[in-house]
Design an enzyme around this catalytic site. Structure first.
Site, PDB file in Angstrom:
ATOM      1  N   HIS A   1      45.346  33.478  37.954  1.00  0.00           N
ATOM      2  CA  HIS A   1      45.046  32.389  38.900  1.00  0.00           C
ATOM      3  C   HIS A   1      45.171  31.007  38.251  1.00  0.00           C
ATOM      4  CE1 HIS A   1      43.910  35.062  42.074  1.00  0.00           C
ATOM      5  NE2 HIS A   1      42.863  35.549  41.424  1.00  0.00           N
TER       6      HIS A   1
ATOM      7  N   ASP B   1      47.348  43.076  41.200  1.00  0.00           N
ATOM      8  CA  ASP B   1      45.953  42.741  41.487  1.00  0.00           C
ATOM      9  C   ASP B   1      45.739  42.651  43.004  1.00  0.00           C
ATOM     10  OD1 ASP B   1      43.595  41.295  39.655  1.00  0.00           O
ATOM     11  OD2 ASP B   1      43.604  40.598  41.722  1.00  0.00           O
TER      12      ASP B   1
ATOM     13  N   HIS C   1      44.267  40.340  44.444  1.00  0.00           N
ATOM     14  CA  HIS C   1      44.446  38.920  44.750  1.00  0.00           C
ATOM     15  C   HIS C   1      45.817  38.456  44.269  1.00  0.00           C
ATOM     16  CE1 HIS C   1      40.034  39.509  44.083  1.00  0.00           C
ATOM     17  NE2 HIS C   1      40.000  38.911  45.268  1.00  0.00           N
TER      18      HIS C   1
ATOM     19  N   ASP D   1      41.267  45.709  40.938  1.00  0.00           N
ATOM     20  CA  ASP D   1      40.269  45.460  41.971  1.00  0.00           C
ATOM     21  C   ASP D   1      40.738  45.872  43.367  1.00  0.00           C
ATOM     22  OD1 ASP D   1      42.120  43.452  41.707  1.00  0.00           O
ATOM     23  OD2 ASP D   1      40.685  41.821  41.593  1.00  0.00           O
TER      24      ASP D   1
END
Length: 308
Positions: free
Chosen positions: A126, A163, A165, A244
């Site tokens: 990120h 991921d 995200h 995740d």
């Protein structure tokens, strides 16, 4: 030849506060499970070095790098983002995490290891060129990739991000870089609330609806990622390995299981064997419930090191 396992005790000293999901215990859970499963017997351990400002500045703006150094607190916590805090040990941990990706690159390209797994934190995908966010300070994979491109002289490097995200930071750093193909699968509607519209022709982004499950994930990899990777013919593959999306992790709701992480790793290893002399570097990203995180990493690593 054994694969590389790169980590450092400093990475567990980074602590963003009580009850924060990106907790120091993540690394211990992974290491203990890999040890119990005997997978560390097939790997050579390395202590991650500290990334230099020069290495960081290949992926990040020099001013931003300086700002992170200056923001490091002598005590307590300093917030650089609503969910991203620095403690007195954060800067060192972040430098180790980025340094691990550089070291992995050197080892794999020198032929000293066929593959590498960087068991490090804080995560990185990120972190944008000029911004820390989403638990991330430096974009570890991006620092390693720019080292491969700018120092080792590779011409084509692929980044795979699975991921839950979207890796907005990696996308921000590599948009328009024709030397890089980025392939990302993530859950729609989650932080950082982007990614569905690719910002460059070198991006293959697949946002999946909540509760998509294994079949949709595997279909996206097969139909979207693999043809693009084959056409690109990378010389080295990096993985932003987030876990995740597991059905037991409440960060998201894609509903993946350990077998999915093993399967996607096998598919990527086939691409690597065809185009990259089998060279793959994986760096830990998300995964916040300790048991499924450790089990998923083990499923991934088992394939990565050829112990499956």
């Amino acid at each position: 030849m054994l694969s590389a396992y790169i980590t450092h005790a400093d990475c567990a000293r980074h602590d963003m506060g009580a009850h924060h999901p990106e907790c120091p215990e993540r690394l211990g859970a992974i290491n203990d499970h890999l040890l119990v499963k005997g997978l560390l017997d097939y790997m050579v351990p390395y202590d991650a070095p500290l990334a230099t400002k020069e290495q960081l500045s290949r992926a990040h703006a020099s001013l931003y790098v300086s700002e992170i150094f200056e923001a490091s607190p002598a005590e307590g916590l300093h917030a650089v983002d609503p969910d991203t805090n620095m403690c007195p040990h954060t800067l060192t941990a972040a430098l180790r995490a980025a340094g691990a990706a550089v070291q992995a690159t050197d080892l794999v390209l020198a032929g000293d290891a066929p593959t590498a797994f960087c068991c490090v934190r804080p995560p990185g995908h990120h972190a944008e060129r000029s911004a820390a966010m989403g638990f991330c300070f430096f974009n570890n994979v991006a620092v390693g990739m720019r080292h491969a491109l700018n120092v080792h002289g590779l011409e084509r490097v692929a980044l795979i991000d699975f991921d839950v995200h979207h890796g907005n930071g990696s996308e921000d750093i590599f948009r328009g870089d024709e030397r890089v193909l980025m392939c990302s699968i993530f859950e729609k509607g989650l932080y950082p609330f982007n990614g569905e519209n690719a910002v460059g022709t070198n991006m293959v982004n697949v946002g999946l609806p909540s509760r998509s499950g294994s079949d949709a994930f595997r279909e996206a990899v097969t139909n979207e990622w693999l043809p693009a990777l084959d056409a690109f013919a990378p010389q080295l593959i990096y993985i932003s390995a987030g876990f995740d999306a597991h059905r037991e992790d409440d960060m998201g709701n894609l509903g993946l299981v350990e077998a999915d992480y093993a399967w996607v790793t096998k598919e990527l290893m086939k691409v690597a064997d065809k185009h990259c002399q089998g060279r793959v570097i994986s760096c830990l990203e998300g995964g916040y419930v300790l048991s499924p995180l450790a089990r998923s990493v083990a499923a991934h690593v088992r394939v990565l090191i050829g112990a499956d």
